[in-house]
Design a protein around this motif. Structure first.
Motif, PDB file in Angstrom:
ATOM      1  N   ASP A 167       0.860  -1.183   0.000  1.00  0.00           N
ATOM      2  CA  ASP A 167       0.000   0.000   0.000  1.00  0.00           C
ATOM      3  C   ASP A 167       0.899   1.237   0.000  1.00  0.00           C
ATOM      4  O   ASP A 167       1.675   1.456   0.930  1.00  0.00           O
ATOM      5  N   TRP A 168       0.778   2.061  -1.033  1.00  0.00           N
ATOM      6  CA  TRP A 168       1.696   3.184  -1.218  1.00  0.00           C
ATOM      7  C   TRP A 168       1.157   4.508  -0.685  1.00  0.00           C
ATOM      8  O   TRP A 168       1.860   5.523  -0.741  1.00  0.00           O
ATOM      9  N   SER A 169      -0.053   4.518  -0.163  1.00  0.00           N
ATOM     10  CA  SER A 169      -0.657   5.780   0.275  1.00  0.00           C
ATOM     11  C   SER A 169       0.145   6.509   1.358  1.00  0.00           C
ATOM     12  O   SER A 169       0.230   7.749   1.323  1.00  0.00           O
ATOM     13  N   VAL A 172       2.912   9.236   0.257  1.00  0.00           N
ATOM     14  CA  VAL A 172       2.616  10.553  -0.309  1.00  0.00           C
ATOM     15  C   VAL A 172       3.053  11.666   0.637  1.00  0.00           C
ATOM     16  O   VAL A 172       3.601  12.692   0.212  1.00  0.00           O
TER      17      VAL A 172
END
Length: 369
Positions: A167-169, A172
């Motif tokens: 999960d790359w959120s 940010v």
């Protein structure tokens, strides 16, 4: 019992470069008698710890290439010991592993297995303040820039796999960090994950970094990556039975339970490691057989498909079955045997090919020969 060469001169070189906190290696090196089993296991444990030092990872890989997989497996056991993740060791292992991806096929295959049930490299970004306060880090805690640099290396090695795995959120928010390297590495990661074109990436970076910061970031990335590391252990005994071992040699029992040495090549084991009695019963390791086994083990370690050619009865199937047995692929359903000839119908061939494709998609534990 198979002997693997552990060159004392390589250990001496490593000892000369590492700091005094790992002086235990020097103590073993100064011994004038043969190492006993406890000595050899202590040496491997020390080397596994040194491998996690980001400044020494490539040094270990250069001098002890055949043992890299064993050292990685030892560290994975430490990370997941007692059923709980040691986050400090996990982060250090991730950074070390990322540096080995381009020079060791063992590292690439190990990463696929390790991250199947391990958190992402940047797992600390998911912690709440309360969770972060409970995590105990050692004096060699990885900096966030190290973690994001490692993340970028994983993406460059196999973007399709890791972009879906994590999960790359949380990344940010790292675009607002004051650390130029954190912003730079994070921006490059997100550019890969979102499939930006080169032009889009340049525009994206220009909005996050000044021209001077971009230049500083590019200079920081310059490093020499070692290449042309051989898989073979040139000093191995080709799997011959040796009742005696001298200083500088390891035996199969010294290795991690998750790996096995086949003619000087260390391969991962699925399930329980097979005993020596099974090996002796299944195959007589004469020189020609050992040479063929070594070639086959090299191909398996390199994750390459293999075509074995030879007349009927020369031992092709026996070689594959032996390799499958010692690496823990003992289930009969994992080995598909089909006699192909002029009378084989084309529909049967297509059925076999489609069956293999489906099984390989559903089970990554197949021994690929």
């Amino acid at each position: 019992m198979e002997n693997l060469e552990l060159n004392p001169s390589s250990l001496a070189t490593i000892c000369n470069h590492i700091d005094k906190s790992h002086s235990q290696l020097s103590q073993f090196l100064s011994k004038q008698v043969c190492w006993n089993q406890q000595d050899r296991r202590c040496i491997l444990e020390c080397l596994a710890q040194v491998l996690l030092e980001k400044d020494y990872t490539l040094l270990i890989a250069r001098h002890l290439r055949p043992l890299v997989l064993d050292l990685l497996e030892r560290n994975a056991e430490r990370v997941k010991r007692n059923g709980r993740i040691n986050h400090d060791l996990h982060e250090r292992l991730c950074v070390a592993l990322s540096k080995l991806l381009w020079i060791s096929p063992d590292a690439q295959a190990f990463a696929a297995r390790y991250f199947s049930d391990a958190p992402p490299v940047f797992q600390r970004l998911f912690f709440t303040s309360e969770e972060a306060s409970t995590v105990q880090y050692g004096p060699r805690r990885m900096k966030l820039r190290d973690l994001m640099a490692a993340t970028l290396r994983f993406l460059k090695s196999d973007c399709g796999k890791f972009e879906k795995l994590w999960d790359w959120s949380p990344c940010v928010s790292q675009l607002l960090m004051s650390d130029v390297l954190v912003r730079g590495y994070t921006a490059h990661c997100l550019a890969l994950v979102t499939r930006m074109t080169d032009n889009q990436k340049n525009i994206f970076l220009s909005k996050l970094l000044t021209s001077d910061e971009i230049l500083a970031f590019e200079e920081a990335q310059q490093m020499t990556i070692e290449k042309a590391l051989v898989l073979a252990n040139q000093g191995s005994s080709f799997g011959r039975k040796e009742k005696k071992h001298i200083q500088g040699q390891l035996i199969s029992e010294d290795l991690s339970q998750n790996v096995v040495a086949i003619c000087g090549i260390v391969l991962p084991v699925r399930g329980q490691k097979q005993t020596e009695k099974v090996n002796e019963r299944d195959m007589v390791l004469v020189d020609s057989t050992c040479l063929n086994l070594k070639r086959l083990a090299l191909a398996v370690a390199s994750q390459k498909p293999v075509l074995l050619e030879g007349p009927i009865g020369c031992g092709k199937t026996a070689l594959v079955e032996f390799m499958a047995t010692v690496t823990g692929h003992t289930e009969s359903s994992k080995i598909l045997k089909v006699q192909l000839g002029d009378q084989t119908d084309s529909k049967v061939r297509n059925l076999i090919r489609n069956k293999n494709m489906i099984e390989n998609e559903n089970d990554n534990n197949y021994l690929k020969i």
